[in-house]
Design a protein around this motif. Structure first.
Motif, PDB file in Angstrom:
ATOM      1  N   ASN A 176       0.816  -1.213   0.000  1.00 44.05           N
ATOM      2  CA  ASN A 176       0.000   0.000   0.000  1.00 44.05           C
ATOM      3  C   ASN A 176       0.852   1.267   0.000  1.00 44.05           C
ATOM      4  OD1 ASN A 176      -2.733  -0.947  -0.032  1.00 44.05           O
ATOM      5  ND2 ASN A 176      -2.441  -1.686   2.066  1.00 44.05           N
ATOM      6  N   SER A 221       0.224   3.789  -3.117  1.00 44.70           N
ATOM      7  CA  SER A 221      -0.337   5.121  -2.859  1.00 44.70           C
ATOM      8  C   SER A 221       0.658   6.252  -3.092  1.00 44.70           C
ATOM      9  CB  SER A 221      -0.850   5.196  -1.414  1.00 44.70           C
ATOM     10  OG  SER A 221       0.232   5.046  -0.496  1.00 44.70           O
ATOM     11  N   TYR A 231      -0.634   8.811  -5.516  1.00 39.90           N
ATOM     12  CA  TYR A 231      -1.985   9.356  -5.314  1.00 39.90           C
ATOM     13  C   TYR A 231      -1.927  10.882  -5.124  1.00 39.90           C
ATOM     14  CZ  TYR A 231      -3.740   4.599  -4.390  1.00 39.90           C
ATOM     15  OH  TYR A 231      -4.087   3.288  -4.484  1.00 39.90           O
ATOM     16  N   ARG A 254      -9.468   5.985  -4.032  1.00 38.14           N
ATOM     17  CA  ARG A 254      -8.743   4.729  -3.800  1.00 38.14           C
ATOM     18  C   ARG A 254      -8.757   4.342  -2.320  1.00 38.14           C
ATOM     19  NH1 ARG A 254      -5.335   3.970  -8.213  1.00 38.14           N
ATOM     20  NH2 ARG A 254      -6.345   4.906 -10.027  1.00 38.14           N
ATOM     21  N   ASN A 255      -8.678   5.359  -1.472  1.00 39.85           N
ATOM     22  CA  ASN A 255      -8.729   5.062  -0.049  1.00 39.85           C
ATOM     23  C   ASN A 255      -9.244   6.275   0.715  1.00 39.85           C
ATOM     24  OD1 ASN A 255      -6.634   6.908   0.628  1.00 39.85           O
ATOM     25  ND2 ASN A 255      -5.064   5.353   0.340  1.00 39.85           N
ATOM     26  N   ASN A 273      -9.051   1.124   2.300  1.00 40.84           N
ATOM     27  CA  ASN A 273      -9.072   1.034   0.836  1.00 40.84           C
ATOM     28  C   ASN A 273     -10.502   0.796   0.352  1.00 40.84           C
ATOM     29  OD1 ASN A 273      -6.328   1.372   0.698  1.00 40.84           O
ATOM     30  ND2 ASN A 273      -5.856  -0.792   0.417  1.00 40.84           N
ATOM     31  N   GLN A 331     -13.071  -0.110  -3.025  1.00 40.72           N
ATOM     32  CA  GLN A 331     -13.156  -0.687  -4.361  1.00 40.72           C
ATOM     33  C   GLN A 331     -14.405  -0.104  -5.030  1.00 40.72           C
ATOM     34  OE1 GLN A 331     -10.554  -2.526  -5.244  1.00 40.72           O
ATOM     35  NE2 GLN A 331      -9.770  -2.405  -3.133  1.00 40.72           N
ATOM     36  N   ASN A 343      -7.599   9.416  -0.954  1.00 42.74           N
ATOM     37  CA  ASN A 343      -6.371   9.063  -1.699  1.00 42.74           C
ATOM     38  C   ASN A 343      -5.111   9.489  -0.936  1.00 42.74           C
ATOM     39  OD1 ASN A 343      -8.097   8.194  -3.764  1.00 42.74           O
ATOM     40  ND2 ASN A 343      -8.123  10.240  -4.688  1.00 42.74           N
ATOM     41  N   ARG A 402      -0.015   6.221   2.109  1.00 46.29           N
ATOM     42  CA  ARG A 402       0.234   5.311   3.217  1.00 46.29           C
ATOM     43  C   ARG A 402       1.667   5.460   3.712  1.00 46.29           C
ATOM     44  NH1 ARG A 402      -3.184   0.760   4.815  1.00 46.29           N
ATOM     45  NH2 ARG A 402      -5.059   0.883   3.557  1.00 46.29           N
TER      46      ARG A 402
END
Length: 729
Positions: free
Chosen positions: A48, A52, A55, A93-94, A148, A150, A183, A186
């Motif tokens: 991750n 990321s 991002y 994305r997150n 995260n 989807q 986004n 991490r």
């Protein structure tokens, strides 16, 4: 005369001359394994972080409509705990929910909903679909604050709600939130625990691969190498046992400046404290009473309990307690106006009473469980080594370790260490005394002076009666172990044999006299241990024996498949149904041993394998031992169900018996196939697979969240373990 330094130099040079090539190969392999574990930690488990890195983070903090505290944090309350963002029109994305780390630690369940290219409205679980699951976030674990998502294309609207209840239980408000980000990048997180676990797994896979050199080191022909390997393996097992016990800090009862510091007295290097509630202090309270010359607990039962016609009816007790407001002690024996401890007295005499007399404090029961667990590991290892060296000449170091590991890991002691309470201590003591008693008995056959070993073995076996009386069935192993020597060869009729038999029997008489006197002083009966007077969930005085309870117990203990889920740690409590139209005492269990421990499947071929042994040897010692172990295991399991119920910790009462029988059967097969290379290699590969599956099940069982364990008491900290395992979340 050469000096000590010269002797050491000569020994080192001689050793390197012989083993230099081997050491170089091993060092190269270990270095590659360390690099592989490091690569997995950096590049795989931190996927991750790399994913990321590109991002573009979107800060939604300014769009929050929550009240702010004096320090600028946003406040979530029981009334206002929903955050909704409209018209985002962006790929998500997150999500990062940055909770203030300075607030009280807790585990928060968050419900996330969104609309995207595939959903014009918020969606949830239906009859045919599963919606976005709740996200468990710890206010103290940074990795858990990233979720995260989807999504299908761009997200238009986003709704984030703090769920009322979840994995962490009831939410405690207010909750302080520093910000919300989409986004987010991490952080890189190197986990030493994860790296160490992967390193151990890779080293184990390398060590026990079918072509490993440890399968060519026969323990009879290479005693030094084999003993060194066994010592190293036991050291690792003891270290892991110790770490696991101290991981469950809420049940340990030991505090220092850096461990359980909330219960540290601020002055001592180490101090003890009470854990588990009033019910868990029975052994400690009995030690205090014994120090005063009493055999009952000092706490006085309430008058309403003394006045009851049937104090063993739980429903009636609960009603009386509600009416009076006076509590009573649960799960203790009540007799003639006093509370008693019906659990075996030996653990008190061994740990709690001496500790109290020396320090005036309560002995931490968990430490006693750990001490006896280590004693069991050492005793089981010594016993297995004894059988391997003197009954099976073809056993290699690899075969020995491959069987020693499940004998220890799958015997149920890990679950006792998971819950190291006074319930576990007598079982653990009984198992430890049993294996050491059997070792001493086995050792006596080759000793010049048998009496000492026989006396020590019988003393250990007899003390089991004061720990876990069910395990006394292992004393029946004396028949196959000593029958040929004292009956067939008539040694019992000689003067030496008579002395040895006296040493074999005397400890039983001594211990029985002590326990019978202890029972009589408490309950006026030599054979009454007090279990029937237990103030528990059912009336033990009227429980009796009923064949209708045997079938569901047999299925649960032996045959029930494990209940699995797709999320770590995968195991779930197994379902339980019965047609027995009466009260069944049942706690959560996780499957029967024959379904969950594939290493035991060899027992299905016991008759054929024992026939192979009969053709190899004229003596029937091993055959008799296996028959007694199997019969004892069935008897103990069904007796537990009849007398007490179906509980996960009771698996430790009988699992060792079946595992020990299975180990001996594998030794027999190994002896038979030692000269057939292809068949032996096939057997070895199959055994490796069975052992891996069995040990994996037992290790996962250690990590299953349960009431009263670390995962329940500190769910916010347990989340750190889950995040370490579920690195892709």
């Amino acid at each position: 005369m050469p000096t000590v330094r010269e002797n050491i130099a000569y020994t080192f040079e001689h050793f390197m001359l012989i083993y230099r090539g081997t050491l170089v190969r091993v060092a190269r392999a270990v270095a590659l394994i360390v690099l592989a574990a490091l690569a997995l930690e950096v590049f795989v488990f931190n996927v991750n972080y790399f994913a990321s890195a590109e991002y573009r983070t979107i800060d939604l903090t300014d769009r929050l409509s929550l009240t702010q505290s004096d320090d600028g944090s946003y406040v979530l309350t029981d009334v206002d705990h929903v955050m909704e963002f409209w018209n985002l029109n962006t790929e998500v994305r997150n999500i990062r929910l940055a909770f203030d780390p300075d607030q009280p630690a807790q585990l928060i369940s968050v419900k996330i909903q969104f609309t995207d290219d595939a959903h014009q409205t918020y969606f949830d679980s239906t009859e045919y679909t599963v919606g976005v699951p709740l996200a468990d976030i710890s206010t103290k674990v940074e990795q858990s604050m990233f979720v995260n998502l989807q999504t299908a294309g761009r997200v238009e609207n986003l709704r984030i709600e703090i769920a009322g209840e979840g994995a962490g239980g009831e939410v405690s408000y207010p909750i302080l939130l520093d910000g919300v980000y989409l986004n987010a990048h991490r952080p890189f997180a190197f986990s030493g625990w994860r790296f160490g676990a992967v390193l151990i797994l890779l080293l184990g896979a390398y060590l026990f691969r079918p072509k490993s050199a440890i399968y060519r080191i026969r323990i009879v022909e290479n005693p030094r190498k084999s003993k060194a390997g066994i010592v190293c393996a036991v050291a690792v097992e003891v270290a892991l046992l110790t770490l696991f016990l101290f991981y469950g800090s809420n049940l340990v009862g030991v505090a220092t400046a850096g461990y359980n510091y909330g219960s540290w007295d601020g002055a001592s290097l180490v101090n003890t404290f009470e854990v588990g509630g009033d019910n868990a202090q029975q052994y400690a309270e009995l030690a205090k009473s014994m120090a005063e010359g009493k055999l009952y607990l000092e706490e006085e039962p309430p008058q309403w309990l003394k006045d009851m016609a049937d104090p063993y009816d739980k429903g009636a007790r609960d009603e009386a307690q509600k009416a009076t407001g006076e509590p009573y002690l649960f799960d203790v024996a009540y007799y003639d106006g006093h509370y008693y401890v019906y659990f075996g007295v030996v653990p008190v005499l061994l740990f709690h009473l001496p500790f109290y007399l020396l320090t005036g404090a309560n002995f931490p029961t968990a430490i006693g469980v750990l001490v006896m667990a280590i004693a069991f590991v050492l005793g089981a290892t010594a016993l297995l080594d004894r059988f391997a060296r003197y009954h099976f000449r073809a056993v290699s170091l690899g075969m020995y370790l491959l069987l020693q590991i499940p004998l220890v890991a799958c015997s149920g002691i890990l679950y006792l260490v998971k819950f190291p309470t006074f319930y576990s201590l007598p079982i653990m003591c009984g198992l430890a005394f049993s294996v050491w008693g059997l070792y001493c008995w086995s050792r006596s056959s080759m000793a010049r002076h048998r009496c000492g070993w026989l006396f020590a073995g019988s003393l250990c076996m007899a003390l089991v009666a004061g720990c876990r009386p069910q395990l006394l069935v292992l004393s029946f192993l004396a028949f196959p172990l000593f029958w040929r020597t004292y009956i067939t060869e008539r040694r019992l009729l000689t003067a030496a044999g008579a002395r040895e038999f006296a040493c074999l029997a005397a400890p039983y008489v001594m211990v029985a006299a002590g326990i019978m006197g202890y029972n009589y002083a408490r309950f006026g009966s030599f054979t009454d241990f007090g279990a029937n007077y237990n103030l528990t969930v059912n009336d033990m005085t009227k429980r009796g024996m009923n064949a209708g309870r045997l079938a569901p117990a047999f299925f649960t203990y032996f045959l029930q498949p494990p209940c699995m889920t797709g999320v770590f740690p995968f195991l779930q409590p197994a379902p339980f149904d019965t047609t027995y139209m009466g009260q069944t005492i049942k706690e959560v269990t996780f499957g029967g041993i024959f379904a969950c421990l594939p290493v035991l499947w060899v027992l299905a071929f016991s008759k054929r394998i024992l026939g192979m042994r009969a053709r190899q040897r004229l003596t029937r010692t091993i055959m008799g031992v296996i028959v007694v172990l199997l019969g004892s295991g069935v008897v103990v399991a069904l007796a537990d169900a009849e007398l007490a119920g179906i509980l996960q910790r009771y698996y430790a009462d009988f699992s060792f018996m079946f595992l020990a029988a299975a180990v001996l059967l594998y030794f027999v097969v190994n002896e038979q196939l030692a000269r057939t290379r292809r068949a032996h290699d096939l057997m070895l590969k199959l055994l490796i697979a069975l052992v891996c599956a069995s040990v994996t099940y037992s290790l996962l069982l250690c990590l299953v969240p349960e009431t009263g364990w670390y995962s329940n008491v500190y769910p916010w900290a347990y989340q750190d373990l889950l995040q370490t395992a579920l690195f892709w979340k």
